[in-house]
Structures are given as structure tokens and as C-alpha cells.
Enzyme design. Structure first.
Site, mmCIF file in Angstrom:
data_model
loop_
_atom_site.group_PDB
_atom_site.id
_atom_site.type_symbol
_atom_site.label_atom_id
_atom_site.label_comp_id
_atom_site.label_asym_id
_atom_site.label_seq_id
_atom_site.Cartn_x
_atom_site.Cartn_y
_atom_site.Cartn_z
ATOM 1 N N LYS A 1 0.855 -1.187 0.000
ATOM 2 C CA LYS A 1 0.000 0.000 0.000
ATOM 3 C C LYS A 1 0.891 1.237 0.000
ATOM 4 O O LYS A 1 1.909 1.265 0.708
ATOM 5 C CB LYS A 1 -0.889 -0.027 1.252
ATOM 6 C CG LYS A 1 -1.910 1.107 1.332
ATOM 7 C CD LYS A 1 -2.840 0.938 2.529
ATOM 8 C CE LYS A 1 -3.902 2.007 2.600
ATOM 9 N NZ LYS A 1 -4.852 1.836 3.711
ATOM 10 N N SER B 1 -9.830 2.170 2.674
ATOM 11 C CA SER B 1 -8.848 2.827 1.843
ATOM 12 C C SER B 1 -7.915 1.867 1.106
ATOM 13 O O SER B 1 -7.387 2.232 0.050
ATOM 14 C CB SER B 1 -8.020 3.797 2.675
ATOM 15 O OG SER B 1 -7.263 3.110 3.656
ATOM 16 N N SER C 1 -10.360 -0.109 6.897
ATOM 17 C CA SER C 1 -9.710 0.045 5.592
ATOM 18 C C SER C 1 -9.058 -1.219 5.034
ATOM 19 O O SER C 1 -8.619 -1.211 3.882
ATOM 20 C CB SER C 1 -8.662 1.157 5.661
ATOM 21 O OG SER C 1 -9.294 2.409 5.580
#
Lengths: 493, 95
Positions: free
Chosen positions: A79, A159, A183
Site C-alpha cells: 500500500k 482505503s 480500511s
């Protein structure tokens, strides 16, 4: 020839150990899948040269009998919130769009030391603020599960939406995510994959771009419970560079997958069964309850009376912490500056230009709830209610070993639907995940069923502090009995 | 309470943000909506409940007060938009 794209990490590890495949072959297969999958916009930065170098080094180690273990030679994505040395780290923002860290986050370093191959950095909502990747400066990622017309119009969630899309589409075998209020779990549910937010303090936060420090936690996302167990074992551990990381041994998570949950007590919180609940989600939850019952678990109805306050508490605390954390982006240290006549003008010009609307909205809310005259009414009150929410969990775990709940209130939404939603409506997507975030307990989301529209629906299994073992154990049994077909339509070339 | 454009202007200044009138209007409406929604926390009885600050229930670790991260000046300066002689450069502050 084995289809390298469909393999789980655990399967690929066996084949690598037997020298039936090489890391270079495995990596090349994923790099070419990434090319085909560029329509998904899962990656912000691709690092093919680094990946091939990592893969060659892994194969060399194995040839010399010096393999680092199950993750050696496995291609993963990180990420873009994890600082990676000499590889651009943007937090999907304009203000960090040129930031190249000179250091490596502890979690990605742990994965690097285990011999993983880094394919690149994947998309997220800007500073991890959002549940759709819509707030990314680099554009939204697409869910590899298509709509009824076969089009990529659905959000992968967020996210960690780039991570989830890439894992689901077979662009990587596993990915790091991070979870502040859901997330990891909500995008895992939207994309039909598995992800775990471990106990707060289990993984070091050092080198992860901070959003809300009392909530942020790193975790793995992959295509099986076992793969998540393998990854978390490597990612977790005490780190003196993070004063909130907890100095307690990391157990062998894979050995927790015994397949036997007879006699385990599983709590079903009545407050999670909300009025007007999505029917598909309710059905999958009921299916999950039945699966655990069939496996010999004891189902216990429990009550967690403060559940409905979790969302507003979360948004006050997360935004307050974010407004403080994001004050470091001042045009002095992090690459981007917009000039101004005075120092204050320079700060203001830089920050206003560099932050997107969702980030500005949260900074405004956070600054307000921390400001003189409002601090006690909003921030301190939220912290007090947070304790009541944590006590709900403590009390529940006096009678049950784990809790089963939906991961998200709906299957993946379309970007068109989301465009018409006001901020509060979009925040409601975190309704099932924020309570466990506020309590700091571990929670794993895995795909258990499908909606009537053919989209995956996940459930979450929530455990006691530092009892990821029970979470993995229960999830593993549910995964095997659910028989969920894990892959979406393969990305068209 | 009403979170109006005046409040937005004040908070934006505290957060070092420059908002246009149009943005002020937009964010005032949105943040006001969020504050109305969080108002439901007022109904919770929190008498005698201590604020929860850390979920790990551990005291902060103490370490020796020694420099442990030194000699990385070049690394620190690498992402500075403007630097000179190993220092960050900012607009002139003192006339």
C-alpha cells in the site's frame, strides 16, 4: 503448466521449495498480469526492475540452499502508505506525490527480510481517508468484479482498495493494507478476498504515513486465511521505534489452523442486526452462523449496547488525530512547496494546494473538535464513549471466544451511486468495522457468500486482544465450509 | 451548534489552510452536517467514565536519553524543497 496467477502463497511456497517453479517465473507472470490489469488502476508506482532483481536474488538463495522460508520469492504489493526506501511513497496525495523516503517502514522491511518480491506500490484513498479510493490524487481503482453489464464501474472499497483490487485480480499474491476504521476489512469484503486487522500494537506503525495514530494498524490482504496467517507472522512483532507496539511474542499463526472449532463460543451481537439491513448481507451472515454451528461451535446471542455510537466517536477521534498528524506537511520537509510572501502564507498555499477535499474536510473537523471551548464537548466525550465501546467488547469476551458480524453494510457500490452521497452517508460504510477498531481488537474479513447481483460479501471474525490465533482458526473453518469461489472474471487482456 | 462560514474561516486559519469563499460555504455545510450527526453522543451517560487514550493499556516505554538517530543529515535534507548548508530554507521571518 501451473496457472501461476491463481496460486495461493502457501501453494506457491510449496512449488518453490520443490523447485518446480522459480520466483522469476512467478514474478514475470504477475508483471504481465499487471500490464493486462492496468485498466483497474490498482498501482500508483510499479517497480518491475526491483521485482526482477528481488526474484533473481531469491532464486539464487534457493539454489544455494539458503531460502528464507515460506515468503521467499513471493511477489507482493505494498500500500502506498508504507515508506519504501528509494521508492516513491505518495499516500495517494498531491502533497507527497514526489516524496522518496530515505528509509523503509518496519513492516515492509520485515517482508523484505523474508525474501518477498516487491511488484510496486498500490493505490489507496488519500492519506487513507475514505472507503472507495475515490479520494486518491491518482484516480480511483476499479473493483475487478464487474457490474451486470460486465463493466468496471464498482469501487474496490477503501482505503486499501488498490491492495484489494490487485490481490483479487491476481496482479499480486498478497498485499499490505492498513486499517484505521475498516480500511482492510471493507475492501476485502468488496473484492472477495481475505484481510486481517491485527490487534492494535501487534505490528509496528513506524514508517507508515500516519492518519490516526491511536487506531492505525498494519495488516495483510491475500486470497486465503492461511496466506494472511503466513504474511502476518512476518509483518508482526515488537519494534522499539514504535512506542505503541507491544512487546509480546508472535505465535505461529499457521499452526492455529487446526480445522477444529468444536465447543468454541461464537457471539452474535444483536445491535449489528440493524433496521433496514441489506438483505443479501443479512443472508450471508445467517449462512456464516449456520456454517459455524455445523462445525460444532456454540452460537451465543450477545449485546453490545454502545455499538451505534462507534461511528461518530470514530470520526471525532480519527479526524482530531489526523489534523495533528498532518500538520507536518508544511512545505519545509516533504518535497512540495507553494511559495508565499510570508512563512504563514507559504504554509497555507502549500497545504491548500496539496490536500484533497476529503483531507481538508477532516482537518477542519479535527481542528475544530480540538479547539479551545469545544475540546471537552467533542473530543473528551468521544474518548469517554470509546471506553464504553471497548468495555462492550471486554464484557462480550468474558462469555465468547470470538464474534461473528458482517464486514460491510452492502456489497461493492458503484462510483455513480457514491457520487451523489453526502459525507455522512459515505461514513456509514464503516458501521460494522469501527467498533473493533476503537477497541483495538483483531478482526479478519473473509468472503462467505454472494449478493443476488453476483458480488462477493464478506463477514468479519473479531477476537480478543492478541488472540489472532482464534480468529484465524475460526476463519479457516468458515473458509473451507463456505466454498467461496475466490476469483472474479479474469481481467481482459 | 451552527458551524458557519465564520467558524470555517477561523478553523482554516488554525489549520493553516486558505479557503476560497466558495470552499468556505461548501465545507461549512458539510462539517455542520457531520457535527449535527455526532450530536447523538450527547445522549450517552459518561459520568465517571475515564477517557480512553490507549487501547494497549501499557505505559510508554522509557529509553536512555541518548542520540540514536544521528549522522543522517543528508538523508533528512533529501526531500527538502529548499535547503542550504545543511539547513532548511524558509521565507524570511524577521525584518
Amino acid at each position: 503448466m501451473t496457472d501461476l496467477i491463481n496460486l495461493h502463497i502457501s501453494e506457491a511456497a510449496d512449488l518453490l521449495a520443490k523447485k518446480e517453479i522459480s520466483s522469476v517465473e512467478l514474478t514475470q507472470a504477475h508483471l504481465s498480469e499487471m500490464e493486462k490489469g492496468c485498466v483497474l488502476n490498482a498501482f500508483i508506482t510499479e517497480t518491475p526492475e526491483r521485482a526482477m532483481a528481488d526474484a533473481e536474488a531469491s532464486d539464487k538463495r534457493r539454489a544455494n540452499g539458503e531460502s528464507f522460508g515460506a515468503l521467499d520469492g513471493i511477489p507482493i504489493a505494498n500500500k502506498d502508505l508504507y515508506c519504501t526506501k528509494d521508492v516513491r511513497t505518495t499516500a495517494a496525495s498531491k502533497i507527497l506525490s514526489k516524496f522518496v523516503p530515505t528509509y523503509e517502514s518496519t513492516v515492509t522491511q520485515n517482508l523484505k527480510d523474508a525474501g518477498t518480491v516487491m511488484l510496486g506500490k498500490v493505490n489507496t484513498d488519500q492519506f487513507a481517508m475514505g472507503g472507495s479510493t475515490r479520494t486518491s490524487y491518482f484516480g480511483e481503482s476499479k473493483n475487478p468484479w464487474t457490474d451486470a453489464n460486465g463493466e468496471y464501474t464498482l469501487t474496490p472499497g477503501g482505503s486499501s482498495g488498490g491492495s484489494a483490487a490487485a490481490v483479487a485480480a491476481g496482479l499480486c499474491m498478497g498485499a499490505t493494507g492498513s486499517d484505521t476504521g475498516g480500511s482492510i476489512r471493507q475492501p476485502a469484503s468488496f473484492c472477495g478476498i481475505t484481510g486481517i486487522k491485527p490487534t492494535y500494537g501487534r505490528c509496528s506503525r513506524w514508517g507508515i504515513v500516519a492518519f490516526a495514530s491511536s487506531l492505525d494498524q498494519a495488516g495483510p490482504m491475500a486470497r486465503s486465511v492461511k496466506d494472511c496467517a503466513i504474511m502476518l507472522e512476518t509483518m508482526a512483532g515488537y519494534d522499539k521505534k514504535d512506542s505503541t507496539s507491544v512487546n509480546t511474542p508472535v505465535p505461529n499463526y499457521v499452526s492455529a489452523l487446526t480445522g477444529d472449532i468444536r465447543g468454541k463460543k461464537i457471539g452474535i451481537p444483536k445491535e449489528y442486526r440493524m433496521d433496514g439491513m441489506n438483505e443479501d448481507v443479512a443472508k450471508v451472515w445467517d449462512k456464516g452462523i449456520q456454517l459455524l454451528k455445523d462445525a460444532g461451535a456454540e452460537i451465543v446471542d450477545i449485546s453490545m449496547p454502545h455499538t451505534k455510537y462507534a461511528l461518530p466517536v470514530y470520526y471525532i477521534i480519527a479526524c482530531a488525530e489526523a489534523s495533528s498528524n498532518l500538520s507536518r506537511y508544511d512545505g519545509v520537509r516533504y518535497t512540495t512547496r507553494v511559495e508565499g510572501a510570508t512563512l504563514d502564507d507559504m504554509y497555507k498555499n502549500t497545504r491548500t494546494d496539496g490536500f484533497g477535499d476529503e483531507v481538508i474536510r477532516r482537518i477542519l473537523l479535527g481542528t475544530f473538535v480540538l479547539s479551545a471551548g469545544f475540546y471537552d464537548a467533542y473530543y473528551t466525550r468521544a474518548q469517554r464513549v470509546r471506553r464504553l465501546i471497548a468495555e462492550d467488547f471486554k464484557k462480550a469476551f468474558e462469555t465468547v471466544d470470538a464474534i461473528l458480524a458482517p464486514a460491510a453494510p452492502t456489497p461493492a457500490l458503484s462510483f455513480a451511486d457514491m457520487a451523489n452521497m453526502d459525507p455522512v452517508s459515505t461514513y456509514l460504510g464503516d458501521v460494522f468495522t469501527t467498533p473493533s477498531s476503537l477497541a483495538g481488537v483483531p478482526s479478519l474479513a473473509l468472503p462467505v457468500g454472494m449478493s443476488s447481483g453476483g458480488l462477493p460479501i464478506g463477514l468479519q471474525i473479531i477476537g480478543k486482544h492478541f488472540d489472532e490465533n482464534t480468529v484465524f482458526q475460526v476463519a479457516d473453518v468458515m473458509e473451507k465450509s463456505a466454498g467461496f469461489n475466490l476469483m472474479p472474471h479474469r481481467v481482459k487482456g | 451548534m451552527a458551524f458557519n462560514e465564520e467558524t470555517v474561516a477561523n478553523v482554516a486559519n488554525l489549520a493553516r489552510l486558505n479557503l476560497t469563499d466558495e470552499q468556505k460555504q461548501k465545507f461549512a455545510g458539510e462539517v455542520d452536517g457531520i457535527l449535527n450527526w455526532v450530536e447523538q453522543l450527547q445522549e450517552v451517560n459518561v459520568d465517571g467514565i475515564e477517557p480512553l487514550i490507549s487501547v494497549t493499556e501499557q505505559t510508554e516505554a522509557i529509553r536512555a536519553d541518548v542520540v540514536t538517530d544521528g549522522n543522517i543529515q543528508a538523508d533528512l535534507m533529501k526531500n527538502a524543497p529548499e535547503s542550504a548548508h545543511g539547513f532548511y530554507v524558509v521565507p524570511k521571518m524577521v525584518e
